[in-house]
Each structure stands twice: as structure tokens, then as C-alpha cells.
Design a protein around this motif. Structure first.
Motif, PDB file in Angstrom:
ATOM      1  N   LYS A  75       0.796  -1.368  -0.171  1.00  9.40           N
ATOM      2  CA  LYS A  75      -0.002   0.059   0.133  1.00  9.40           C
ATOM      3  C   LYS A  75       0.763   1.163   0.035  1.00  9.40           C
ATOM      4  CE  LYS A  75      -3.677   2.327   0.334  1.00  9.40           C
ATOM      5  NZ  LYS A  75      -4.796   2.649  -0.763  1.00  9.40           N
ATOM      6  N   SER A 143      -8.980   5.711   1.520  1.00  8.89           N
ATOM      7  CA  SER A 143      -8.711   4.359   0.856  1.00  8.89           C
ATOM      8  C   SER A 143      -8.511   3.467   2.038  1.00  8.89           C
ATOM      9  CB  SER A 143      -7.729   4.582  -0.144  1.00  8.89           C
ATOM     10  OG  SER A 143      -7.320   3.366  -0.547  1.00  8.89           O
ATOM     11  N   ASP A 144      -8.604   2.272   1.467  1.00  8.47           N
ATOM     12  CA  ASP A 144      -8.429   1.077   2.387  1.00  8.47           C
ATOM     13  C   ASP A 144      -6.888   0.546   2.226  1.00  8.47           C
ATOM     14  OD1 ASP A 144     -11.054   1.168   3.528  1.00  8.47           O
ATOM     15  OD2 ASP A 144     -11.671   0.028   1.945  1.00  8.47           O
ATOM     16  N   ASN A 146      -5.949  -2.423   1.785  1.00  9.34           N
ATOM     17  CA  ASN A 146      -5.835  -3.480   0.630  1.00  9.34           C
ATOM     18  C   ASN A 146      -6.231  -3.044  -0.951  1.00  9.34           C
ATOM     19  OD1 ASN A 146      -8.349  -3.323   1.684  1.00  9.34           O
ATOM     20  ND2 ASN A 146      -8.897  -5.354   0.650  1.00  9.34           N
ATOM     21  N   THR A 147      -6.258  -1.717  -0.800  1.00  2.00           N
ATOM     22  CA  THR A 147      -6.757  -1.273  -2.344  1.00  2.00           C
ATOM     23  C   THR A 147      -5.909  -0.358  -2.954  1.00  2.00           C
ATOM     24  OG1 THR A 147      -9.040  -0.802  -1.234  1.00  2.00           O
ATOM     25  CG2 THR A 147      -8.450   0.688  -3.402  1.00  2.00           C
ATOM     26  N   GLY A 211     -12.939   2.044  -0.623  1.00  2.00           N
ATOM     27  CA  GLY A 211     -11.733   1.929  -1.370  1.00  2.00           C
ATOM     28  C   GLY A 211     -10.962   3.073  -1.929  1.00  2.00           C
ATOM     29  N   GLU A 255      -9.203  -3.963  -5.887  1.00  2.00           N
ATOM     30  CA  GLU A 255      -9.345  -4.550  -4.610  1.00  2.00           C
ATOM     31  C   GLU A 255      -9.740  -6.054  -4.865  1.00  2.00           C
ATOM     32  OE1 GLU A 255     -12.074  -4.357  -0.797  1.00  2.00           O
ATOM     33  OE2 GLU A 255     -11.362  -2.441  -1.349  1.00  2.00           O
ATOM     34  N   ARG A 391      -8.262 -12.384   2.503  1.00  2.00           N
ATOM     35  CA  ARG A 391      -8.304 -12.473   0.942  1.00  2.00           C
ATOM     36  C   ARG A 391      -7.726 -13.641   0.662  1.00  2.00           C
ATOM     37  NH1 ARG A 391     -12.007  -8.328  -0.264  1.00  2.00           N
ATOM     38  NH2 ARG A 391     -11.913  -7.106   1.363  1.00  2.00           N
TER      39      ARG A 391
END
Length: 396
Positions: A75, A143-144, A146-147, A211, A255, A391
Motif C-alpha cells: 500500500k 482508501s483502504d 488492501n486497495t 476503497g 481490490e 483475502r
């Protein structure tokens, strides 16, 4: 009475899933015709006017992180590679009591644009309430962890803020599954993104995806600590204030979706509980006096949340109307749909039939998650603090 109940439920269901998008398409068509008429009469086409280059605003990327050691390095690399002037961009990682080494990984990053704000576990709302007010940027990009954001996305989002009427801009989140080229959520997500695109043309996108979206920092008000779906409430509050919330399809982020259907169902139930909770936070959008934003909120959200009840009412009312051949057909159609959803769950079909059955199953489970979320909302048992969704390990 049974016939009235059946048709009321059926019409509302058809409106929220089919007629509302058609209305959006029609309004856009009318707006385009009126624009063309003005152009023919005046010869001025604003679409072709070149905007004067202005200095890019300062942007703060705020990421709420809880135990994101598996992806936080990626990230950070992704964030620092975004095509935006380094002197006008910062990355603020808000760690929510992470215990897996997330904080240490952030601190190892030597880029001066990266800051860490760590605090004991309090939920994502506490992270946003802590980080957004101290962000240096006039525009806050949320944002996240994992995005992953495409390089040009930030510039494409912030250009909309040249219009002082715009308070928030939603980007396009593309979901992908590393093991299946086609999956249930992909179809629904494409449908939802299309609706957001047309809502955005009218400045009334009803909610963002966590995201990728941006807001004016000055418009952020601290959220109640128990807020469950911050990415829904924040843009709605901005919309309620009279600002536009638009959609930028060329600002793209990616994502990975999950294969764990149990956790996915739990995530949807959590979102549903938060949706019902949000009603008391944006009372202005419930009133018809709010104009199109209220119409969008009712059509796109409130009726969707009522869909499980409407589906049940349509089925039960139909049972009292079987003396008519027409209603025998409508009942058969409903039974066929639920049977198709069952086959989708079992994976008994192949080819195109399997894809259709899979979408039917996704639709039914999505509405069952709304029921579970509503029950949690009534009992006040849904925690605000979130757990990251596991994930699927990527083959890369």
C-alpha cells in the motif's frame, strides 16, 4: 387487499432495481438534449472550453489500518508512486491498535511524506475522527489498506474540486478474483457502478466505496463513535449540506474480493446494520424537500433495504390470489427464481445457466444479509470496530 399488497410490493421492487436506473438514463438524455438546444441557439459549448490550469490542491491520503502487515508495504509503495506533486501530497496511516507489526512496517518507511498515527483499538470511526482534522491537505483522499490505486487517479479526483459546489468525489473500485474470471459480485458491482455514474451526473451519488473517494477536509464533521459505515455516512452528510457528490469513473482502484462466503455474508450484514443506523444521521435526505438527492436516497437505498420484506409480502400475497391464472404464473415465476438461487448455491448447473443461477443466489443471500443486519440493528449488537476480510492468497 391481497392484490393491493402484491402490486405495491412488486412495483416498489421493480422501481428500486429497474425503473430507477431507467429514470436516471432518461434524465441524462433530457439533459443532453437541452444542452444541445442551448448550443444550437448560442453556439457556446462549455464541453470544449479549455480550463485554465490552476495549482493542484494539497492532498492527504488517509488510510485506516488494523493488522494490515500483509499488505501495508505494498500500500505504501502504491501510494508513493501516485502521479501527484510530492510537495503537495502526504500519506497518513491511522493504525487502530494493530498488533501484527503494521506500525513497525510503516515506521520503517523513510519517505517524509508518510506519517503514522497510532492509537489503541477504537474502530475505524475513531481513526477518521483522529486523522482527518490533522491532515495537512485541503482535500482528503480516503482508501483502504488492501486497495491499490492507479497512478492518475488522484489528479482525476481532485480536478472536480475546482467547482466550489462539489464536496466529495467517488472513484471507481474494480473488484477482482484471482481464481475466478467471473463471479457473482462482479455482475452486481458493475450494475451498482453504472447507477453511481448516472447519479454522479446529477451530483447526487448516494454513498461512496471505502476503497477510493475524496472529500473537502473543511466539510468533515466528527462521526458518532458507534458509526458502522463511515464511507456511506460521510458523503451523505456532505450531500445533505447541499454540496454535490460526483463520480469519476476514470479514477480507478483495484481490490481483491474474497472466496470466504461466510465472512462475506457477515460483512454484508454488518453494512446492512450500519445502513439502518445511518438513517438518524442524515434526516435531511429522508425529506422530499431535499429534491433529487432525497429521490435518489429513497430509490437507491431505502427501498433496497426494504427489499426482503417486499419480496416476502409479494410471495405471501400471491398465495391468496391463486384463483386467477395470471397469479399462478407470477407464483410460478417466484418459485422458479428461488429454485434457481438454490441451484446456484449447490452449483448443479453449467455454462450460462450456472452464471444466472449464481447471480440469483447472490441476490437472495444479499437480501438475507439485510435481514440479519436489521436484526442486529434492532438489538444494537453490531460492533463498530471492523475486522479485516481475509483475502485469497494471490498466485503472484
Amino acid at each position: 387487499m391481497a392484490e393491493l399488497v402484491f402490486w405495491c410490493a412488486a412495483v416498489l421492487l421493480v422501481h428500486t432495481y429497474f425503473l430507477y436506473p431507467v429514470v436516471l438514463f432518461a434524465l441524462d438524455g433530457v439533459a443532453q438534449v437541452l444542452h444541445n438546444v442551448r448550443y444550437m441557439r448560442s453556439g457556446a459549448d462549455r464541453r470544449r472550453e479549455e480550463q485554465q490550469a490552476s495549482e493542484l490542491p494539497r492532498v492527504s491520503l488517509v488510510v485506516a489500518a488494523y493488522n494490515e502487515a500483509s499488505c501495508i508495504d505494498e500500500k505504501l509503495r502504491n501510494s508513493l508512486a501516485l502521479d501527484y506533486p510530492a510537495g503537495r501530497f502526504e500519506v497518513l496511516i491511522g493504525s487502530d491498535g494493530s498488533t501484527d507489526g503494521t506500525d513497525e512496517r510503516v515506521l520503517r518507511c523513510t519517505d517524509e511524506r508518510v506519517r503514522l498515527s497510532a492509537a489503541p483499538r477504537g474502530g475505524k470511526t475513531s481513526v477518521l475522527n483522529r486523522c482527518i482534522p490533522v491532515a495537512k491537505g485541503d482535500i482528503v483522499l480516503l482508501s483502504d489498506a488492501n486497495t491499490m490505486i492507479e497512478p492518475e487517479a488522484v489528479k482525476r479526483l481532485v480536478r472536480h474540486f475546482e467547482n466550489p459546489e462539489v464536496g466529495a468525489v467517488c472513484g471507481q473500485l474494480r473488484l477482482y478474483n484471482p481464481t475466478k474470471a467471473e463471479y457473482e459480485e462482479s455482475t452486481y458491482w458493475t450494475y451498482e457502478s453504472l447507477i453511481k455514474f448516472y447519479e454522479g451526473k446529477r451530483g447526487a451519488v448516494v454513498g461512496a466505496n471505502g476503497g477510493l473517494y475524496a472529500i473537502r477536509r473543511s466539510l468533515f464533521n466528527a462521526l458518532p463513535p458507534a458509526t458502522i459505515v463511515d464511507d456511506f455516512v460521510i458523503p451523505l452528510r456532505i450531500l445533505e449540506k447541499g454540496y454535490k457528490v460526483v463520480y469519476e469513473p476514470e479514477a480507478v482502484a483495484h481490490e481483491e474480493t474474497t472466496e470466504d462466503y461466510g465472512k462475506e455474508f457477515g460483512r454484508r450484514a454488518r453494512i446492512a446494520a450500519g445502513n439502518f443506523q445511518s438513517l438518524r444521521m442524515v434526516p435531511g435526505l429522508i425529506s422530499p424537500l431535499s429534491g433529487f438527492p432525497a429521490f435518489a436516497f429513497w430509490s437507491h437505498k431505502l427501498l433496497r433495504w426494504c427489499a426482503p420484506a417486499l419480496m416476502a409480502l409479494a410471495l405471501v400475497a400471491n398465495l391468496f390470489l391463486l384463483s386467477s391464472p395470471f397469479y399462478k404464473l407470477t407464483l410460478a415465476g417466484q418459485v422458479l427464481f428461488y429454485g434457481l438461487a438454490y441451484l446456484g448455491k449447490k452449483g448443479l448447473l453449467k455454462g450460462s445457466a450456472r452464471r444466472v443461477a449464481s447471480v440469483a443466489y447472490y441476490f437472495v443471500t444479499m437480501n438475507l444479509a439485510i435481514v440479519v443486519g436489521f436484526w442486529r440493528f434492532l438489538r444494537n449488537t453490531q460492533r463498530a470496530a471492523w475486522d479485516r476480510t481475509a483475502r485469497v492468497p494471490s498466485s503472484s
